[in-house]
Design a protein around this motif. Structure first.
Motif, mmCIF file in Angstrom:
data_model
loop_
_atom_site.group_PDB
_atom_site.id
_atom_site.type_symbol
_atom_site.label_atom_id
_atom_site.label_comp_id
_atom_site.label_asym_id
_atom_site.label_seq_id
_atom_site.Cartn_x
_atom_site.Cartn_y
_atom_site.Cartn_z
ATOM 1 N N VAL A 123 -8.454 55.659 94.791
ATOM 2 C CA VAL A 123 -7.025 55.928 94.622
ATOM 3 C C VAL A 123 -6.320 54.584 94.471
ATOM 4 C CG1 VAL A 123 -4.937 56.929 95.626
ATOM 5 C CG2 VAL A 123 -7.154 58.031 96.016
ATOM 6 N N SER A 124 -5.464 54.468 93.466
ATOM 7 C CA SER A 124 -4.654 53.262 93.313
ATOM 8 C C SER A 124 -3.186 53.623 93.530
ATOM 9 C CB SER A 124 -4.844 52.642 91.924
ATOM 10 O OG SER A 124 -4.440 53.534 90.899
ATOM 11 N N LEU A 125 -2.429 52.648 94.017
ATOM 12 C CA LEU A 125 -1.012 52.862 94.314
ATOM 13 C C LEU A 125 -0.212 51.644 93.872
ATOM 14 C CD1 LEU A 125 1.257 54.519 95.675
ATOM 15 C CD2 LEU A 125 0.634 53.417 97.842
ATOM 16 N N LEU A 126 0.750 51.873 92.978
ATOM 17 C CA LEU A 126 1.646 50.811 92.512
ATOM 18 C C LEU A 126 3.030 51.451 92.372
ATOM 19 C CD1 LEU A 126 1.079 48.490 89.373
ATOM 20 C CD2 LEU A 126 3.238 48.878 90.554
ATOM 21 N N ILE A 127 3.935 51.131 93.279
ATOM 22 C CA ILE A 127 5.243 51.798 93.283
ATOM 23 C C ILE A 127 6.286 50.901 93.939
ATOM 24 C CG2 ILE A 127 4.856 52.971 95.489
ATOM 25 C CD1 ILE A 127 6.523 54.563 92.375
ATOM 26 N N GLY A 128 7.503 50.949 93.394
ATOM 27 C CA GLY A 128 8.592 50.228 94.048
ATOM 28 C C GLY A 128 9.596 49.567 93.128
ATOM 29 N N VAL A 129 9.230 49.361 91.855
ATOM 30 C CA VAL A 129 10.150 48.643 90.990
ATOM 31 C C VAL A 129 11.448 49.418 90.782
ATOM 32 C CG1 VAL A 129 9.243 49.568 88.799
ATOM 33 C CG2 VAL A 129 10.349 47.318 88.852
ATOM 34 N N ASN A 130 11.365 50.730 90.733
ATOM 35 C CA ASN A 130 12.581 51.521 90.527
ATOM 36 C C ASN A 130 13.408 51.645 91.800
ATOM 37 O OD1 ASN A 130 12.273 52.358 87.639
ATOM 38 N ND2 ASN A 130 10.350 53.181 88.445
ATOM 39 N N ASP A 131 12.765 51.504 92.967
ATOM 40 C CA ASP A 131 13.525 51.398 94.213
ATOM 41 C C ASP A 131 14.360 50.133 94.180
ATOM 42 O OD1 ASP A 131 12.203 53.404 96.582
ATOM 43 O OD2 ASP A 131 10.950 53.025 94.840
ATOM 44 N N GLN A 132 13.773 49.044 93.688
ATOM 45 C CA GLN A 132 14.502 47.788 93.580
ATOM 46 C C GLN A 132 15.603 47.899 92.526
ATOM 47 O OE1 GLN A 132 14.230 45.585 90.636
ATOM 48 N NE2 GLN A 132 15.860 44.326 91.555
ATOM 49 N N PHE A 133 15.270 48.464 91.359
ATOM 50 C CA PHE A 133 16.230 48.546 90.265
ATOM 51 C C PHE A 133 17.428 49.418 90.627
ATOM 52 C CE2 PHE A 133 17.723 50.291 86.134
ATOM 53 C CZ PHE A 133 18.043 49.099 85.514
ATOM 54 N N GLN A 134 17.161 50.483 91.403
ATOM 55 C CA GLN A 134 18.230 51.395 91.815
ATOM 56 C C GLN A 134 18.868 50.965 93.132
ATOM 57 O OE1 GLN A 134 17.013 55.533 91.660
ATOM 58 N NE2 GLN A 134 15.808 55.208 89.791
ATOM 59 N N THR A 135 18.602 49.726 93.510
ATOM 60 C CA THR A 135 19.179 49.105 94.718
ATOM 61 C C THR A 135 18.950 49.953 95.973
ATOM 62 O OG1 THR A 135 21.400 50.070 94.376
ATOM 63 C CG2 THR A 135 20.944 47.915 93.342
ATOM 64 N N ARG A 136 17.753 50.514 96.080
ATOM 65 C CA ARG A 136 17.382 51.210 97.322
ATOM 66 C C ARG A 136 17.196 50.179 98.427
ATOM 67 N NH1 ARG A 136 15.118 56.391 96.798
ATOM 68 N NH2 ARG A 136 15.991 57.406 94.952
ATOM 69 N N ASP A 137 17.477 50.586 99.670
ATOM 70 C CA ASP A 137 17.335 49.642 100.777
ATOM 71 C C ASP A 137 15.862 49.419 101.094
ATOM 72 O OD1 ASP A 137 16.702 51.333 103.554
ATOM 73 O OD2 ASP A 137 17.657 52.502 101.956
ATOM 74 N N THR A 138 15.557 48.217 101.547
ATOM 75 C CA THR A 138 14.171 47.859 101.825
ATOM 76 C C THR A 138 13.616 48.600 103.039
ATOM 77 O OG1 THR A 138 14.975 45.930 103.064
ATOM 78 C CG2 THR A 138 14.315 45.573 100.765
ATOM 79 N N THR A 139 14.455 48.951 103.990
ATOM 80 C CA THR A 139 13.991 49.689 105.168
ATOM 81 C C THR A 139 13.459 51.068 104.763
ATOM 82 O OG1 THR A 139 15.575 48.569 106.613
ATOM 83 C CG2 THR A 139 14.626 50.636 107.414
ATOM 84 N N GLY A 140 14.218 51.737 103.920
ATOM 85 C CA GLY A 140 13.770 53.041 103.430
ATOM 86 C C GLY A 140 12.509 52.910 102.600
#
Length: 252
Positions: A123-140
């Motif tokens: 299983v591979s996992l690569l996720i998070g760029v859209n959390d950054q782009f949509q200014t999601r908080d890092t804690t969440g």
């Protein structure tokens, strides 16, 4: 002299003589067969039927970087990695993808739950760029990424060493980001990657940092797809080259 007279002189009846002769013949045959078997035994060869090759499966979880936005299906990094592994004698089915351009960690969680995928070898996992782009908080992001990693381990039959996490690429070097604050993008990508790296290390899963590689796109446009945002097939090939020895170590 007749045979009857001879048998009478030996005090043997005809029937007893025949039985004794048969017994003697049987004993001789048994001795011959046992001798033949003992001679042939050292030369016997046991032929073991060839075992069927193990065919592994791969579940690729992520967003546009996993589904390969801007490149052909066989140029995605999981597909290129599988092709290289085959050259090493490791057979993989065509990777299964739960990934779509624009997905955040929340989107990925929801779609994994809806898909209810089977267990896989890798299983591979690569996720998070859209959390950054949509200014999601890092804690969440930390909470959701942790939950996704736990799910990935479950889908890898509980084998942490079979879950491969990749860092988030830095799109600040792409033509798409030219109108944005690229220094801030770079800084925030580092924030999110520090989180996913730390969580991955806590769970003792393999981690591949490909961020530095993607930053070379600033001076080498061949590493960026024609859409001006995503990695090219050449960049994905560099990820695959790094993944192959990591996965080979686990599967061989």
């Amino acid at each position: 002299m007749s045979i009857a007279n001879t048998l009478l002189n030996l005090n043997l009846s005809p029937s007893l003589s025949v039985i004794s002769g048969m017994k003697l013949l049987l004993i001789c045959i048994c001795i011959f067969l046992l001798s033949a078997c003992s001679k042939d035994e050292p030369n016997r060869t046991v032929v073991t039927p060839p075992s069927s090759p193990i065919i592994h499966s791969w579940l690729a979880l992520g967003d546009s970087y996993t589904i390969g936005q801007g490149v052909a299906a066989n140029e995605r990094f999981p597909a290129q990695t599988a092709a290289l592994l085959l050259q090493q004698g490791i057979q993989l089915q065509t990777p299964t993808y739960i990934a779509t351009t624009g997905w955040t960690t929340t989107n990925l969680q929801s779609n994994i739950n809806n898909s209810n995928p089977n267990k896989h070898t890798v299983v591979s996992l690569l996720i998070g760029v859209n959390d950054q782009f949509q200014t999601r908080d890092t804690t969440g992001y930390r909470q959701r990424f942790t939950q996704l990693l736990e799910k990935a381990i479950e889908l890898a039959n509980g084998k942490k060493q079979n879950v491969f996490v990749l860092s988030i690429p830095d799109y600040s070097v792409t033509p798409f980001a030219a109108s944005y604050d690229t220094a801030q993008i770079r800084k925030e990508i580092d924030w999110f990657n520090n989180i996913n790296r730390h969580v991955t290390q806590q769970y003792n899963c393999p981690y591949l940092d490909i961020t530095a590689s993607t930053r070379e796109g600033r001076t080498n446009r061949n590493l960026i797809a024609s859409d001006g945002l995503h990695p090219s097939a050449a960049e994905y090939k560099r990820w695959a080259d790094k993944l192959v020895p990591m996965i080979t170590q686990v599967l061989k």
